[in-house]
Structure formats: structure tokens, C-alpha cells
Design an enzyme around this catalytic site. Structure first.
Site, PDB file in Angstrom:
ATOM      1  N   HIS A 191      42.481 -21.754 -31.232  1.00 48.81           N
ATOM      2  CA  HIS A 191      43.751 -21.282 -30.654  1.00 48.81           C
ATOM      3  C   HIS A 191      43.860 -21.410 -29.134  1.00 48.81           C
ATOM      4  O   HIS A 191      44.961 -21.452 -28.592  1.00 48.81           O
ATOM      5  CB  HIS A 191      44.061 -19.845 -31.113  1.00 48.81           C
ATOM      6  CG  HIS A 191      43.324 -18.775 -30.371  1.00 48.81           C
ATOM      7  ND1 HIS A 191      42.075 -18.339 -30.738  1.00 48.81           N
ATOM      8  CD2 HIS A 191      43.661 -18.044 -29.282  1.00 48.81           C
ATOM      9  CE1 HIS A 191      41.680 -17.387 -29.913  1.00 48.81           C
ATOM     10  NE2 HIS A 191      42.626 -17.190 -29.026  1.00 48.81           N
ATOM     11  N   ASP A 192      42.739 -21.463 -28.416  1.00 53.19           N
ATOM     12  CA  ASP A 192      42.807 -21.579 -26.951  1.00 53.19           C
ATOM     13  C   ASP A 192      42.483 -22.980 -26.438  1.00 53.19           C
ATOM     14  O   ASP A 192      42.491 -23.213 -25.234  1.00 53.19           O
ATOM     15  CB  ASP A 192      41.849 -20.569 -26.300  1.00 53.19           C
ATOM     16  CG  ASP A 192      42.479 -19.187 -26.172  1.00 53.19           C
ATOM     17  OD1 ASP A 192      43.717 -19.113 -26.132  1.00 53.19           O
ATOM     18  OD2 ASP A 192      41.739 -18.193 -26.117  1.00 53.19           O
ATOM     19  N   HIS A 201      34.994 -15.472 -28.114  1.00 47.45           N
ATOM     20  CA  HIS A 201      36.350 -14.938 -28.338  1.00 47.45           C
ATOM     21  C   HIS A 201      37.028 -15.596 -29.554  1.00 47.45           C
ATOM     22  O   HIS A 201      37.457 -14.883 -30.475  1.00 47.45           O
ATOM     23  CB  HIS A 201      37.196 -15.089 -27.075  1.00 47.45           C
ATOM     24  CG  HIS A 201      38.654 -14.813 -27.282  1.00 47.45           C
ATOM     25  ND1 HIS A 201      39.125 -13.562 -27.647  1.00 47.45           N
ATOM     26  CD2 HIS A 201      39.752 -15.622 -27.205  1.00 47.45           C
ATOM     27  CE1 HIS A 201      40.448 -13.617 -27.780  1.00 47.45           C
ATOM     28  NE2 HIS A 201      40.844 -14.858 -27.520  1.00 47.45           N
ATOM     29  N   GLU A 246      45.454 -24.783 -24.607  1.00 44.74           N
ATOM     30  CA  GLU A 246      45.847 -24.090 -23.377  1.00 44.74           C
ATOM     31  C   GLU A 246      44.792 -24.222 -22.273  1.00 44.74           C
ATOM     32  O   GLU A 246      45.124 -24.414 -21.112  1.00 44.74           O
ATOM     33  CB  GLU A 246      46.072 -22.606 -23.684  1.00 44.74           C
ATOM     34  CG  GLU A 246      46.630 -21.856 -22.503  1.00 44.74           C
ATOM     35  CD  GLU A 246      46.604 -20.354 -22.714  1.00 44.74           C
ATOM     36  OE1 GLU A 246      46.736 -19.650 -21.720  1.00 44.74           O
ATOM     37  OE2 GLU A 246      46.439 -19.921 -23.861  1.00 44.74           O
ATOM     38  N   ASP A 247      43.511 -24.114 -22.657  1.00 44.32           N
ATOM     39  CA  ASP A 247      42.454 -24.012 -21.644  1.00 44.32           C
ATOM     40  C   ASP A 247      41.672 -25.297 -21.387  1.00 44.32           C
ATOM     41  O   ASP A 247      40.812 -25.321 -20.517  1.00 44.32           O
ATOM     42  CB  ASP A 247      41.458 -22.905 -22.052  1.00 44.32           C
ATOM     43  CG  ASP A 247      42.120 -21.533 -22.058  1.00 44.32           C
ATOM     44  OD1 ASP A 247      43.179 -21.406 -21.427  1.00 44.32           O
ATOM     45  OD2 ASP A 247      41.580 -20.607 -22.692  1.00 44.32           O
ATOM     46  N   ASP A 260      44.227 -12.009 -32.123  1.00 44.71           N
ATOM     47  CA  ASP A 260      43.860 -12.378 -30.744  1.00 44.71           C
ATOM     48  C   ASP A 260      44.068 -11.178 -29.817  1.00 44.71           C
ATOM     49  O   ASP A 260      43.219 -10.842 -28.986  1.00 44.71           O
ATOM     50  CB  ASP A 260      44.750 -13.566 -30.309  1.00 44.71           C
ATOM     51  CG  ASP A 260      44.518 -13.985 -28.873  1.00 44.71           C
ATOM     52  OD1 ASP A 260      43.349 -14.006 -28.445  1.00 44.71           O
ATOM     53  OD2 ASP A 260      45.494 -14.305 -28.173  1.00 44.71           O
TER      54      ASP A 260
END
Length: 751
Positions: A89-90, A64, A93-94, A156
Site C-alpha cells: 500500500h505504500d 508497517h 507513494e514512497d 493502516d
């Protein structure tokens, strides 16, 4: 088993390497400084951080971020800073990594962008609102510092839309709805036409799969004849351009399924009645770069010698580019086959801006960039002003932002001759607020082209406007009804809210005294019950209504709180009482038991509406869904389920603002109940027309006509028929039969 695991891991490695190699190859082919080491470092870091995690589709999660980085590089044309931010970018957050970790490894600029892209929990709008409204607010705040945040977020969203198949239906409607409501207009505003079209198309595909498939099939069936028309049309153009000595490319541009469907809905026409499915794009390299605008007009003159031009369909975006930087000359020509074809004339530079939007303007240096001053900055300033004074409700906030994502623009002049870009349909008052809040709040009228006009006067392109003010004149509540820009609306609401705070305070005191006097406790539940009883949506509105003496508390309110007004409280607010189907007298006498969503309700599973349970759901009067319509459910503030068409304007806002409350709805009806439907007709008036129409419906189709309205003017008639049908198939069958009636030119169903 171990062997199977090993083979799967090898296949994953191969897939990841291939995707990353393509990203690097495309980056090296771009005009950006070659910082491959930094990108490789970001890729390896993200790969390690997401190790062992898979997406719902089953592929490794790292695919992704690579796909988002690919869109950022290839479709938007950004450089290493943005590619690294997309890959990372994630991560915050993850995983357990923080923004500080990113800053230590990749520097403050990438960390700032990644922070802007990281979603937030909780929110300014409270628990009732979707996190999406909150995310959007954070994005817009960061966007005014670095526009790359929103560009990567759009990338995204595009990849999420491309892989939406793996999500449950209720999630698909939520994501597709907010994409169409927010992200597609935003992509358009930033000039990303290619991405905007794909976002719209994918949203349409998931919300209306049958209509999408039908249009796609028709486009495929007409491809050969379209190609032939294109080849015949471009041949003489090629000869003319060769003669002029241009280096050029002529491309065929086909309308997307979404824009075709949109036109079919708005204009009430069939696929076969849409004549502008084919358009032609001429992209040329100017002989002299400074003369590219003149060269566009030279090409137009050459085309006008070959084909007849449509005088009302010439759009000059060369001398007045759109607010998102778009430049081109649009002309419409009559082909030798008697078909109007739009031709867009652009230089290669203009085409790059059209494809990649404002990103094509910016040159990135060591993580910094310089940005073209002008319309974009003005737009960002407007958004910042809205954000500085946030609306109390998520839907109000999203609406305010949505107003600013206008597609069509006009050019208006100040008394000194300065040009300002405004949205089409804007008023004198919008223009006043765009210049200064003081001008807007004290505006009494204007002189447009030296003629006196009122505040609500709608401006046209080319108007010269002088605003007239008076210090004794103040903002009126009625102004909100005719302004159309986000800035004007936000400022008027902010001023009105300040004025209403005193009345709200007075209302709170009135309520407190009344509750105390009648022996009730002042709890949120009691206040909400009274507000609902008086058909008022929010507490602050209820306080204001009390303060303004529009609502007076009395014995009926005491009865309501003691539970004696059962009949009133069960029905809910006025517009919710609509029942979509025709009921018997026995059913009229029965009180419907509305379904209340329990705490542990599975929102991923679809709900099925049948004859037995249809009365358990609310059918708001905004869109009148009937069996066979593409529908969705929405869990309201009282845990009841409203049923809306997926195309309903109210549903579009709900999907964008309260996506976590959206449900998938399917029909399980067996042609036992009747529903109201209205069909609009238009055509050439003649004797016997009404008789022919009623004969088809009553005799052939055995359908009851409830109401028939026909008006005639200058030999053309317009009419509507209200019918009782079982479902969407009945409506389609009636429309198909009516197409056989001579001189009936337009037939469509009214929502």
C-alpha cells in the site's frame, strides 16, 4: 561500528521474518484459498522497495505494511488480494514504482486497490484544507468500486494509531482527532466493532493522557470484584444452557476507557456512578442453523426464569439487523447482587459478523467478490451523490459524510409496507429525500400513521409514512436547520446553491462597480478585507449578501480599505473577541498585540501560554479553555493562533479538516489571573442547601461567586454557580469539597 551495524541488521531480519511467518500462519488457518506464492511475491517486492528506510520509531519500514496486512487478515478476515494490497500500500507513494508497475506484476485488481490507497497532493478544497479531507474523498470514491480499499485504510490507520508515540504532540492531536471524527465512525458503520473500540481508545489515550491513565487505574483496581460478579452471574446461566444441550461460550465484556469517559462527560457522573461497566456475551452454536433466531429467543426465555429482566432495555437486532449487518438480542438482567447487567445473545455466525463486520459476509474469488445487496449499497450510493456535488469547503464536506456514519437506527415503513432503515432523530423531510430528490424538494408534509404532520416531524421506529407533495412548493433555506441525514442536507444545499448563483453574480457586479467608482483595485485581498469587515467568512457568501442587499457598501467601507477603522479590523470576527480571563481597567484600555505566526515557524514545538503572553492568542467562545485544560492551538486564515479544548466540537472538526495547522499548547500559569468557570449542581431540595453550598465555596475555598441560579421542582433542585478561579485544579478542589454537602447528588463543570 561495522559489527554493531551487522548485529542490528541481523536483529531486523529476525524481527521481519517472525512477523511475516505469523502473517502466513494466520492466513493458512483462515478459510480463504491458499495463495501463499502471491503473498510471498508481494512481501519480497515491498521489502526490496522499502529497503534501508526506517519509521520514526526506528524499526524497518517494512514492519508497517506487514502489521497492516496482519490486521487485514486476522481482525477483518480478508483474503490474498487484500493482504497483497496491504503489503504494497505504500510502495507507489514512497518509492519510484508506479501503479502500472504494480499492475504488470500483480494484476489490475491489486493495482486498483493500491491506487485507491495512495495519497494525493493538491486538492479540490484548495490550499487551505487539510490533505486528509482530500484523501478521504478519494477513498470514498474508490470505496464505491471496491470496499476493500476502505477496509485496508482502516487497518493502516489502526497501526498508525498503535505506533503514534513516536510522533510530535501536534501530529498526535491531528491524527487522533481525525481518527475519532472520521475513521472510528466509519469502522462502526462497516461493523468493525473491535477495531472501532481500539481506535476510540487510542485517540482518547493521546488526547487526554491523564484521564485515560486515571480510568485505566480504576478499571485495574476493580478487576477482582468485577471478575467475582461475573463468575457468580454466569454460573446459573451455564447450568441452564448445559441442560438445553447447547455448545456455547460466555464472555465478560468490559467497557473501554473511552466509552466510560464519554459517559462520564455526557451524563455528568463519576466513574463509581457508571453501573454498566460489566456486560456479558453468550455466543452459541445453533443446533439447526436455520433456527438460530428462534434459539436466541429460547435462551432469553431460559435467562428470564433465572433473573428479572428490565422491560425497557431489550433490543431486538435479530429480526431487524443494523445497517452494518449486526445481529444480536440484547437484554438487561438484575443480578443477585442487585446490579443491572446487559447480556448479548448471539450465534457464532452473528459473532463473526459483529467482530469482522461486513467483510464476514463476502466471499472472495480470484480477486473478485460478491457483496450483500441492501443497506450498504444504499449508503454507498448516498455517498456517491454527495461526492458528485462536492461542498466548496472541506469542513462542510467532512460534516456531510460524518452525518451518514450514524450509529443508531430506526425502521420506517412506506405506504406499501416496505421497510427502510433511517438514522434515529430523522424527520419526514429526511425520509422524503431518501426516497427521491423530487419528493424531498416538493414535500409539503406527510401522513404518519394516517395523521397529518409537518416536514420537521421526527419519526419513530415502526412509523408508516406517506409523503405529500406540491409542484408549486420549493426548497426553503430553513429546511437545512432540521434535516439530519447527509443526503437531505447535501441535496438542499445543492439546490440552494443553484438558486444563489444568480444573486452571487449580481453581488459581484455591485462590488466591481463600487470598487471602480471609489478608485480601488479588485484584488482577492481587498475582497477578503471587506468580507471580514462585514463578519462574512467566505467570498461567495459576501457576494451573495451583496446580491441580496443584506450588505450595503458605503463610506465606512472606504474608511476600512484606507485603514481608518483600526479598532474594528484588529478585533476580527464577532465570536473571536472573547477574552477568557478577567481584566483590569488598565488592561481593558490597552490594545492587545496578537501573535502572528511567521513563515518559518516550527509547528512541532509546543507553545507555552503564560500570564505575559496570554493576550497574544485568540480564545473563541465555543469552549472557554482555562489553565490545566487539555488544549491545542489552531493557526487561522490570518495566521493568528486560536486556543481550543481538545474535546471542543469545533476543535474536532479542525483536527480532521486542517490537521497541518494544529499546534501543541502547554500552560505556564502561576495563579495570578482569574478565569470564569461554571459548575452545575443537582440534588434533593432542603432548607439551608444554598447556604451550605455558598459557605463551602466562599469560606472554605475563598472563591468569589459571580452568579448563583437555583430552580426547584417536586423536591428536586437544579442549579448553576458562576465562579472566578485560577485554573482547573481550583475547579476540581471546589467540586471535591461540594461532594461533602448532604443531599447534593450531581456536581459537574459546564464547558
Amino acid at each position: 561500528m561495522e559489527e554493531e551495524q551487522r548485529l542490528r541488521e541481523e536483529a531486523d531480519e529476525k524481527m521481519i521474518s517472525a512477523a511475516y511467518d505469523k502473517l502466513i500462519a494466520d492466513y493458512l488457518a483462515s478459510r480463504h484459498r491458499k495463495k501463499v506464492d502471491l503473498i510471498t511475491k508481494a512481501f519480497n517486492f515491498a521489502r526490496q522497495a522499502h529497503k534501508g528506510v526506517r519509521r520514526l520509531s526506528g524499526e524497518p519500514y517494512i514492519m508497517h505494511p506487514i502489521a497492516v496486512a496482519q490486521i487485514v487478515c486476522e481482525d477483518i478476515g480478508l483474503g490474498s488480494t487484500s493482504i497483497c494490497s496491504a503489503l504494497l500500500h505504500d510502495v507507489v507513494e514512497d518509492t519510484d514504482y508506479t501503479v502500472e508497475d504494480i499492475e504488470n506484476m500483480f494484476g489490475p485488481k491489486i493495482a486498483q486497490i493500491v491506487d485507491g490507497l495512495t495519497k494525493i497532493s493538491g486538492g479540490i478544497f484548495g490550499e487551505q484544507a487539510s490533505a486528509q479531507a482530500e484523501n478521504f474523498k478519494k477513498l470514498l470514491l474508490t470505496m464505491s468500486e471496491d470496499i476493500r480499499v476502505i477496509l485496508i485504510k482502516i487497518a493502516d490507520r489502526l497501526h498508525n494509531m498503535r505506533t503514534l508515540d513516536s510522533q510530535p504532540a501536534n501530529k498526535q492531536y491531528k491524527i487522533a482527532g481525525e481518527t475519532l471524527y472520521l475513521y472510528a465512525p466509519l469502522a462502526h458503520r462497516l461493523g468493525l466493532y473491535k477495531i472501532k473500540s481500539e481506535l476510540e481508545n487510542l485517540s482518547f489515550k493521546f488526547e487526554h493522557p491523564e484521564e485515560y491513565a486515571a480510568i485505566d487505574k480504576k478499571l485495574e483496581a476493580t478487576r477482582a470484584s468485577r471478575r467475582q460478579s461475573f463468575d457468580q452471574f454466569k454460573k446459573p446461566i451455564e447450568e441452564a444452557l448445559d441442560k438445553m444441550g447447547f455448545k456455547y461460550e460466555i464472555r465478560e465484556r468490559v467497557k473501554t476507557p473511552y466509552s466510560i469517559w464519554n459517559k462520564m462527560q455526557n451524563k455528568h457522573v463519576t466513574f463509581d456512578e457508571i453501573y454498566d461497566i460489566l456486560a456479558v456475551r453468550i455466543i452459541f452454536t445453533p443446533k439447526v442453523r436455520e433456527e438460530e433466531v428462534n434459539e436466541c429467543f429460547n435462551i432469553y426465555v431460559a435467562l428470564a426464569k433465572i433473573y428479572k429482566t428490565h422491560p425497557d432495555r431489550t433490543r431486538d437486532w435479530l429480526n431487524h439487523p443494523k445497517a452494518n449487518g449486526y445481529q444480536a438480542l440484547h437484554v438487561t438482567l438484575m443480578s443477585k447482587q442487585g446490579q443491572w447487567i446487559e447480556v448479548q445473545i448471539r450465534s457464532d455466525r452473528m459473532n463473526e459478523i459483529a467482530e469482522q463486520g461486513l467483510a464476514a459476509h463476502w466471499k472472495y474469488k480470484d480477486g473478485d467478490y460478491t457483496e450483500d445487496e441492501g443497506e450498504l449499497n444504499q449508503w454507498l450510493r448516498t455517498i456517491k451523490e454527495i461526492l458528485d456535488d462536492p461542498q466548496p469547503d472541506a469542513m462542510d464536506f467532512l460534516d456531510a459524510i460524518k452525518l451518514n456514519l450514524f450509529a443508531s437506527e430506526i425502521f420506517v415503513f412506506t405506504p406499501k409496507g416496505e421497510i427502510r432503515t433511517m438514522p434515529a432523530d430523522c424527520t419526514v423531510l429526511d425520509f422524503a429525500f431518501s426516497i427521491h430528490t423530487f419528493l424531498g424538494s416538493h414535500c409539503i408534509g406527510a401522513k404518519v400513521n394516517h395523521k397529518l404532520v409537518p416536514l420537521s416531524h421526527r419519526l419513530q421506529s415502526g412509523d408508516q409514512v406517506e409523503i405529500l407533495t406540491s409542484k408549486s412548493h420549493h426548497v426553503q433555506p430553513s429546511w437545512i436547520n432540521f434535516v439530519c441525514t447527509a443526503k437531505a442536507k447535501a441535496k438542499i444545499q445543492a439546490i440552494l446553491r443553484r438558486l444563489s448563483r444568480d444573486q452571487q453574480k449580481a453581488g459581484e457586479e455591485i462590488l466591481s462597480t463600487w470598487l471602480q467608482k471609489n478608485g480601488f483595485e479588485q484584488t482577492p485581498a481587498v475582497i477578503d478585507q471587506l468580507a471580514k469587515f462585514h463578519d462574512v467568512g467566505r467570498r461567495d457568501e459576501f457576494y451573495q449578501a451583496l446580491g441580496e442587499k443584506r450588505v450595503l457598501l458605503g463610506e465606512k467601507d472606504v474608511d476600512e480599505l484606507k485603514g481608518k477603522n483600526k479598532k474594528k479590523s484588529e478585533g476580527g470576527g464577532g465570536w473571536r473577541k472573547f477574552v477568557p480571563f478577567v481584566k483590569s481597567k488598565k488592561e481593558e484600555a490597552e490594545k492587545p498585540e496578537l501573535f502572528i505566526v511567521p513563515e518559518k515557524f516550527n509547528r512541532k514545538k509546543p507553545i507555552y501560554i503564560s500570564e505575559e503572553n496570554i493576550r497574544q492568542y485568540l480564545f473563541p467562545s465555543c469552549c472557554h479553555p482555562i489553565p490545566g485544560d487539555d488544549t491545542l492551538g489552531y493557526i487561522d486564515n490570518y495566521n493568528r493562533i486560536e486556543i481550543h479544548k481538545r474535546t471542543c466540537p469545533v476543535a474536532n472538526k479542525l483536527k480532521a479538516s486542517y490537521g497541518n495547522r494544529i499546534l501543541d499548547v502547554k500552560w505556564d500559569m502561576h495563579k495570578k489571573l482569574f478565569f470564569d468557570a461554571t459548575i452545575r449542581l443537582g440534588g434533593i431540595d432542603r432548607r439551608g442547601m444554598v447556604n451550605d453550598v455558598t459557605r463551602v465555596i466562599s469560606n472554605q475555598m475563598s472563591v468569589d461567586i459571580r452568579k448563583l441560579t437555583f430552580t426547584t421542582e417536586d423536591g428536586i433542585f437544579d442549579g448553576s454557580i458562576e465562579l472566578r478561579v485560577h485554573d482547573r485544579d481550583d475547579v476540581k478542589a471546589i467540586i471535591d469539597s461540594l461532594k461533602e454537602v448532604d443531599d447534593l447528588k450531581e456536581i459537574s463543570q459546564i464547558m
